[in-house]
Design an enzyme around this catalytic site. Structure first.
Site, PDB file in Angstrom:
ATOM      1  N   ASP A  76       0.834  -1.055  -0.117  1.00 13.58           N
ATOM      2  CA  ASP A  76      -0.155   0.034   0.038  1.00 13.58           C
ATOM      3  C   ASP A  76       0.902   1.182   0.121  1.00 13.58           C
ATOM      4  OD1 ASP A  76      -1.729   1.986   0.459  1.00 13.58           O
ATOM      5  OD2 ASP A  76      -2.931   0.980   1.820  1.00 13.58           O
ATOM      6  N   THR A 109      -2.350   6.674  -4.167  1.00 13.55           N
ATOM      7  CA  THR A 109      -1.080   7.216  -3.743  1.00 13.55           C
ATOM      8  C   THR A 109      -0.074   6.740  -4.493  1.00 13.55           C
ATOM      9  OG1 THR A 109      -1.971   6.991  -1.487  1.00 13.55           O
ATOM     10  CG2 THR A 109       0.148   7.589  -1.485  1.00 13.55           C
ATOM     11  N   THR A 110       0.109   5.632  -5.045  1.00 10.67           N
ATOM     12  CA  THR A 110       1.084   5.146  -5.741  1.00 10.67           C
ATOM     13  C   THR A 110       1.271   5.844  -7.158  1.00 10.67           C
ATOM     14  OG1 THR A 110       1.135   3.045  -4.626  1.00 10.67           O
ATOM     15  CG2 THR A 110       2.209   3.030  -6.581  1.00 10.67           C
ATOM     16  N   ASP A 411      -9.310   0.803   2.660  1.00 14.44           N
ATOM     17  CA  ASP A 411      -9.112   1.291   1.197  1.00 14.44           C
ATOM     18  C   ASP A 411     -10.259   0.734   0.330  1.00 14.44           C
ATOM     19  OD1 ASP A 411      -6.798   2.430   1.829  1.00 14.44           O
ATOM     20  OD2 ASP A 411      -5.512   1.308   0.429  1.00 14.44           O
TER      21      ASP A 411
END
Length: 550
Positions: A76, A109-110, A411
């Site tokens: 994550d 995010t990534t 998530d």
């Protein structure tokens, strides 16, 4: 040009100011123009390389080891960026922006880090040739507006309360965080949890989904309890361990003797006086307990009905003993958030006083029982009609697995909530990025001037997502991109099949991304990249000249 006082030299006020600044702190470091830009670009590329391998269902895990030796396994991006100690100022700035994306939307995010890194990486070759950063920034603004138009065109409006659609959204989110088998077993749990707390015309409050962990058995035994699980049990050893057809009193009433708020001394001269003082102290607590017992006797008119008291404040041993003798199961010091969840799940209302107690204040549950695991006690409140609160009970053989599942479930819950609130979804598997690239390259030809280079850079940067998905799955990124572009030009909106490396229809396969996550990425990534490109000097403070021996 000659000043009589200083001879053949003339100092402007700016020169004097700069000289004085340098004299103030000669140990400070300064990078100018291209060196400053390259520092920022290298930091973004470095962070991108760290997170690149995590993207998608085929991404790899990272092992984080703390100073004390604690281990955390995760893929994550949000967890990684929070846990990693990033020293570089530019990398830290990008990390904070990406984690803000997670705070707002719960995912992406990534992708955010990859896109910022790729925008700067693609800009580097033009900057080395002398192109000004401002041209890129103007091009990025034009490209962002066009990409948002493409997003609205690609997004599909659906009935977002359709359970099958929500299952597909949750599955897409969870598979990027967990193994496929485990993600599929969590999918229905996450969707049912959000549908349980959803109430028409009211915002979805995910705090009403309690996430409880139990180090026990295997991860696949994680369950959804349509009720509440409390992380403690009754404090009296003789109280019932199982109550059926229970009336539940949720209260915030002190059922213990409180110490006086001021320093006071009680003086007595005989045992009788002491007994009277103790009796006086107990009297007001006992009266409260008796009112609860009276209510229990009023509503429990048959032996098959039970009564449970869940109190946010304390209950002293003597009050517990009175409640036990009356056949009441009592729990004390429940969390404040659980008091909200209990009334939403069981009905009734939380009371702050035992005066004027009525049966309308009571909630109902079909079953309340205590479960003991090692030294830990859990109280389950189940078999509730139409609850608006629930508990996800995460089980796992070790703490690493439990933590990983907990992060993924959070998530997944956000992904389902976003879908319901957006009313639309975006085809996943890199389909949007390929569509946006093709449309931006057409849009580039309509622009006159150097800004078209900024639009082209933005379009090429978007392809980092399908390229990385292909690379992490063991396929040739360039070959995959050529195939996807060819299919899109034929009029098909396609993504990447991670099993075969061939184009697929994400809508048919049920691969969906959140609309608001994509929108937020398109808003935030170009802004951060633009700000970093416009930096032409980095001044790093050195040690203060006033410190040390004077």
């Amino acid at each position: 040009g000659i000043n009589a006082e200083y001879g053949p030299f003339f100092f402007s006020s700016t020169t004097l100011l700069m000289t004085s600044l340098q004299l103030l702190n000669p140990k400070s470091e300064s990078l100018t123009r291209l060196a400053a830009l390259l520092m920022n670009i290298n930091a973004a590329k470095g962070l991108q390389e760290v997170l690149k391998t995590n993207l998608g269902p085929r991404g790899t895990l990272k092992m984080l080891v703390s100073g004390s030796g604690d281990i955390k396994l995760t893929k994550d991006g949000n967890v990684l960026l929070h846990e990693m100690q990033i020293q570089h100022p530019t990398a830290s700035l990008i990390a904070r922006t990406a984690t803000a994306q997670d705070d707002v939307t719960g995912d992406g995010t990534t992708t955010n880090v990859l896109l910022v890194g790729e925008l700067l990486k693609q800009s580097e070759r033009y900057l080395a040739e002398g192109l000004h950063s401002r041209i890129f920034v103007d091009g990025f603004d034009l490209a962002t507006r066009k990409a948002l138009e493409v997003l609205d065109k690609v997004a599909i409006t659906r009935n977002t309360l359709d359970r099958e659609l929500l299952l597909s959204v949750a599955r897409t989110s969870l598979r990027s965080k967990l193994t496929q088998e485990l993600a599929d077993s969590m999918t229905s749990i996450v969707v049912d949890a959000v549908l349980t707390i959803h109430r028409p015309a009211k915002p979805i409050d995910l705090h009403m989904v309690e996430i409880m962990t139990m180090q026990h058995r295997s991860a696949n035994e994680t369950t959804l309890i349509k009720g509440i699980v409390l992380d403690h049990g009754a404090r009296h050893p003789d109280m019932k361990k199982r109550v059926e057809n229970a009336f539940i009193l949720t209260c915030n009433v002190s059922l213990e003797h409180d110490k006086s708020e001021v320093n006071s001394t009680a003086v007595y001269s005989s045992a009788e006086q002491r007994e009277k003082m103790v009796e006086g102290e107990r009297k007001w607590v006992d009266e409260k307990v008796k009112k609860i017992i009276e209510l229990k006797q009023k509503v429990c008119d048959t032996d098959d009905k039970g009564f449970v008291v869940i109190n946010q404040k304390g209950i002293d041993p003597m009050a517990l003993d009175m409640l036990q003798k009356a056949g009441i199961l009592a729990l004390r010091r429940a969390k404040r958030r659980n008091m909200e969840r209990l009334t939403l799940a069981c009905g009734g209302a939380a009371v702050n006083s035992v005066d004027d107690l009525t049966p309308e204040a009571l909630g109902k549950a079909g079953l309340v029982y205590e479960h003991v695991l090692g030294e830990d006690k859990f109280t389950f409140v189940e078999k509730i009609d139409n609850p608006f609160s629930c508990t996800i009970l995460i089980k796992g053989p070790n703490q690493y697995t439990i933590t990983q599942i907990k992060d993924a479930v959070r998530d997944g819950l956000r992904a389902v909530k976003n879908t319901i609130e957006d009313g639309k979804v975006v085809p996943g598997a890199g389909a949007f990025e390929v569509a946006a690239y093709s449309e931006l390259m057409k849009f580039k030809d309509t622009i006159k001037g150097k800004e078209k280079l900024g639009v082209q850079t933005f379009a090429e940067a978007l392809l980092v997502i399908p390229k990385t998905l292909a690379s992490n799955s063991g396929f040739d990124p360039l070959e995959v991109i050529v195939q996807l572009e060819s299919e899109y030009r034929s009029g098909h909106l396609v993504g990447l099949d991670l099993d075969t490396g061939e184009p697929l229809d994400p809508a048919a396969e049920g691969i969906w991304d959140n609309y608001r996550v994509k929108r937020q990425i398109l808003h935030s990534s170009p802004i951060i990249a633009s700000q970093l490109l416009l930096v032409d000097e980095v001044i790093r403070a050195g040690k203060s000249t006033t410190s040390g021996n004077n």
